[in-house]
Design a protein around this motif. Structure first.
Motif, mmCIF file in Angstrom:
data_model
loop_
_atom_site.group_PDB
_atom_site.id
_atom_site.type_symbol
_atom_site.label_atom_id
_atom_site.label_comp_id
_atom_site.label_asym_id
_atom_site.label_seq_id
_atom_site.Cartn_x
_atom_site.Cartn_y
_atom_site.Cartn_z
ATOM 1 N N ARG A 133 51.998 34.320 52.661
ATOM 2 C CA ARG A 133 53.077 34.066 51.108
ATOM 3 C C ARG A 133 54.211 34.993 52.131
ATOM 4 N NH1 ARG A 133 47.455 36.553 48.394
ATOM 5 N NH2 ARG A 133 46.696 35.154 47.929
ATOM 6 N N ALA A 134 54.542 35.422 52.988
ATOM 7 C CA ALA A 134 55.578 36.096 53.308
ATOM 8 C C ALA A 134 56.436 34.784 53.441
ATOM 9 C CB ALA A 134 56.035 37.523 53.658
ATOM 10 N N GLY A 135 56.138 33.533 53.574
ATOM 11 C CA GLY A 135 56.242 33.209 54.692
ATOM 12 C C GLY A 135 56.215 32.985 56.050
ATOM 13 N N VAL A 136 55.178 33.365 57.058
ATOM 14 C CA VAL A 136 55.085 33.517 58.166
ATOM 15 C C VAL A 136 54.752 31.909 58.450
ATOM 16 C CG1 VAL A 136 53.627 34.591 59.686
ATOM 17 C CG2 VAL A 136 55.166 36.048 58.352
ATOM 18 N N ASP A 137 54.367 31.451 59.304
ATOM 19 C CA ASP A 137 54.653 30.185 59.530
ATOM 20 C C ASP A 137 53.045 30.713 60.425
ATOM 21 O OD1 ASP A 137 53.359 27.840 60.942
ATOM 22 O OD2 ASP A 137 55.220 27.127 61.366
ATOM 23 N N ALA A 138 51.357 29.649 59.547
ATOM 24 C CA ALA A 138 49.859 29.757 60.469
ATOM 25 C C ALA A 138 49.942 30.125 61.569
ATOM 26 C CB ALA A 138 49.572 29.109 59.797
ATOM 27 N N LYS A 139 50.826 29.167 62.669
ATOM 28 C CA LYS A 139 50.966 29.077 63.774
ATOM 29 C C LYS A 139 51.167 30.839 64.704
ATOM 30 C CE LYS A 139 55.107 27.534 64.745
ATOM 31 N NZ LYS A 139 56.327 25.782 65.190
ATOM 32 N N TYR A 140 52.268 30.629 64.544
ATOM 33 C CA TYR A 140 52.072 32.472 65.059
ATOM 34 C C TYR A 140 50.606 33.199 65.345
ATOM 35 C CZ TYR A 140 56.584 30.844 65.133
ATOM 36 O OH TYR A 140 57.988 30.000 65.144
ATOM 37 N N ILE A 141 49.871 33.527 63.480
ATOM 38 C CA ILE A 141 49.372 34.191 63.119
ATOM 39 C C ILE A 141 47.888 33.649 63.841
ATOM 40 C CG2 ILE A 141 47.868 34.637 61.242
ATOM 41 C CD1 ILE A 141 49.916 34.276 59.196
ATOM 42 N N ILE A 142 48.061 32.292 63.918
ATOM 43 C CA ILE A 142 46.665 32.072 65.379
ATOM 44 C C ILE A 142 46.743 32.232 66.319
ATOM 45 C CG2 ILE A 142 45.491 29.536 65.951
ATOM 46 C CD1 ILE A 142 46.756 28.593 63.064
ATOM 47 N N ALA A 143 47.737 32.844 67.261
ATOM 48 C CA ALA A 143 48.530 32.493 68.205
ATOM 49 C C ALA A 143 48.475 34.337 68.350
ATOM 50 C CB ALA A 143 49.719 32.666 68.691
ATOM 51 N N ALA A 144 48.006 34.663 67.584
ATOM 52 C CA ALA A 144 48.089 36.157 67.946
ATOM 53 C C ALA A 144 46.760 36.302 67.581
ATOM 54 C CB ALA A 144 49.074 37.240 66.303
ATOM 55 N N ILE A 145 45.690 36.353 66.585
ATOM 56 C CA ILE A 145 44.696 36.156 66.960
ATOM 57 C C ILE A 145 43.427 35.742 67.645
ATOM 58 C CG2 ILE A 145 44.803 37.188 64.730
ATOM 59 C CD1 ILE A 145 43.325 35.362 63.131
ATOM 60 N N LYS A 146 44.084 34.690 67.999
ATOM 61 C CA LYS A 146 43.297 33.366 68.775
ATOM 62 C C LYS A 146 42.631 34.209 69.807
ATOM 63 C CE LYS A 146 42.435 28.773 69.662
ATOM 64 N NZ LYS A 146 42.967 27.638 70.509
ATOM 65 N N GLY A 147 41.642 34.428 70.203
ATOM 66 C CA GLY A 147 40.938 34.272 71.822
ATOM 67 C C GLY A 147 40.728 35.491 71.788
ATOM 68 N N ILE A 148 40.811 36.408 70.801
ATOM 69 C CA ILE A 148 40.307 38.223 71.143
ATOM 70 C C ILE A 148 38.514 38.014 71.186
ATOM 71 C CG2 ILE A 148 40.874 40.115 69.599
ATOM 72 C CD1 ILE A 148 43.299 39.371 68.374
ATOM 73 N N ARG A 149 38.406 38.681 71.477
ATOM 74 C CA ARG A 149 36.958 39.165 72.295
ATOM 75 C C ARG A 149 36.675 40.295 71.811
ATOM 76 N NH1 ARG A 149 36.497 35.281 76.279
ATOM 77 N NH2 ARG A 149 34.229 36.524 77.041
ATOM 78 N N CYS A 150 34.735 40.242 71.614
ATOM 79 C CA CYS A 150 34.614 41.484 71.547
ATOM 80 C C CYS A 150 33.420 41.263 72.219
ATOM 81 C CB CYS A 150 34.283 41.323 70.014
ATOM 82 S SG CYS A 150 32.863 40.589 69.190
ATOM 83 N N PRO A 151 32.105 42.311 72.226
ATOM 84 C CA PRO A 151 31.032 42.018 73.170
ATOM 85 C C PRO A 151 30.164 40.814 72.227
ATOM 86 C CG PRO A 151 31.586 44.125 72.318
ATOM 87 C CD PRO A 151 32.796 43.629 72.333
ATOM 88 N N SER A 152 29.628 41.181 71.686
ATOM 89 C CA SER A 152 28.912 40.156 70.315
ATOM 90 C C SER A 152 28.779 38.425 70.566
ATOM 91 C CB SER A 152 28.609 40.207 69.236
ATOM 92 O OG SER A 152 28.422 41.457 69.394
ATOM 93 N N LEU A 153 29.926 37.984 72.046
ATOM 94 C CA LEU A 153 29.864 36.825 71.949
ATOM 95 C C LEU A 153 29.191 35.094 71.270
ATOM 96 C CD1 LEU A 153 31.901 34.074 73.277
ATOM 97 C CD2 LEU A 153 29.798 34.432 75.099
ATOM 98 N N THR A 154 28.983 34.625 70.756
ATOM 99 C CA THR A 154 28.466 33.093 69.359
ATOM 100 C C THR A 154 28.818 32.035 69.771
ATOM 101 O OG1 THR A 154 26.665 32.574 68.090
ATOM 102 C CG2 THR A 154 28.886 33.218 67.705
ATOM 103 N N TRP A 155 27.885 31.065 69.320
ATOM 104 C CA TRP A 155 28.221 29.478 70.098
ATOM 105 C C TRP A 155 29.115 28.476 68.434
ATOM 106 C CZ3 TRP A 155 29.946 28.138 74.307
ATOM 107 C CH2 TRP A 155 29.697 28.198 76.068
ATOM 108 N N HIS A 156 29.623 27.630 68.279
ATOM 109 C CA HIS A 156 29.660 27.084 67.283
ATOM 110 C C HIS A 156 29.854 25.663 67.110
ATOM 111 C CE1 HIS A 156 30.610 25.669 62.545
ATOM 112 N NE2 HIS A 156 31.321 25.493 63.539
ATOM 113 N N LYS A 157 28.763 24.328 66.722
ATOM 114 C CA LYS A 157 28.982 23.213 67.415
ATOM 115 C C LYS A 157 29.943 22.871 68.996
ATOM 116 C CE LYS A 157 30.265 21.719 63.168
ATOM 117 N NZ LYS A 157 31.912 21.018 61.614
ATOM 118 N N GLY A 158 29.325 23.479 69.965
ATOM 119 C CA GLY A 158 29.187 23.406 71.414
ATOM 120 C C GLY A 158 30.081 24.544 72.112
#
Length: 141
Positions: free
Chosen positions: A59-84
Motif C-alpha cells: 500500500r506504500a508503493g513498494v513493488d511486489a517484486k522486491y518483497i518477493i525477492a526478499a522472502i523467496k527461498g527462506i528455509r526452515c527445517p520443515s521442508l515440504t512439496w507442492h506440485k512437484g
C-alpha cells in the motif's frame, strides 16, 4: 471507482496447511492475508505479522517484486512439496503465491487508447473498465 479482487490459495508447509489470500485493485496487488491451519503459537503470530507488513509495504508503493525477492527461498527445517516443487518454509510459501499472483495481476490488456488526461496508454481491467496506471484516470462502461 476502485474495486478489489482476490484469490485464496492453499499451500502445504512444514507447519501445516496455509491459506494465502492475495488482493489486488486497479493499481496492482494491495494486500496479503495469511492464516496457518494450526491456531496460535509462534509460527502463526510471525506469519500474521509478516502478512501485515507485506500489505503495508504494498500500500506504500513498494513493488511486489522486491518483497518477493526478499522472502523467496527462506528455509526452515520443515521442508515440504507442492506440485512437484519444494516449499522451503512458511515464508517461502507466501513468496510462491505472491509471485504467481504478481505475474497474473500484471498481465493487463492494453486498450490501444491514450489517457485523455496524461496521454499514457490505458489498460483494460474488469471487462469494460479503462484505467491509466500513470495518473489514475478511470472510466467504466
Amino acid at each position: 471507482m476502485n474495486t478489489a479482487a482476490g484469490i485464496t490459495a492453499k499451500m502445504p508447509t512444514g507447519c501445516g496447511d496455509m491459506c494465502v489470500t492475495i488482493n489486488w485493485d486497479a493499481h496492482g496487488i494491495c494486500g496479503v492475508i495469511v492464516t496457518l491451519s494450526k491456531a496460535g503459537g509462534c509460527a502463526s503470530s510471525m506469519i500474521e505479522t509478516l502478512s501485515a507488513l507485506i500489505s503495508f509495504s504494498l500500500r506504500a508503493g513498494v513493488d511486489a517484486k522486491y518483497i518477493i525477492a526478499a522472502i523467496k527461498g527462506i528455509r526452515c527445517p520443515s521442508l515440504t512439496w507442492h506440485k512437484g516443487k519444494p516449499v522451503l518454509s512458511c515464508i517461502d510459501a507466501i513468496a510462491i503465491v505472491l509471485e504467481k499472483q504478481a505475474t497474473n495481476s500484471n498481465a493487463v490488456i492494453n486498450a490501444g487508447e491514450a489517457c485523455p488526461d496524461c496521454q499514457n496508454p490505458l489498460t483494460i481491467q474488469s471487462g469494460a473498465c479503462r484505467y491509466c496506471r500513470q495518473c489514475g484516470w478511470e472510466k467504466c462502461g
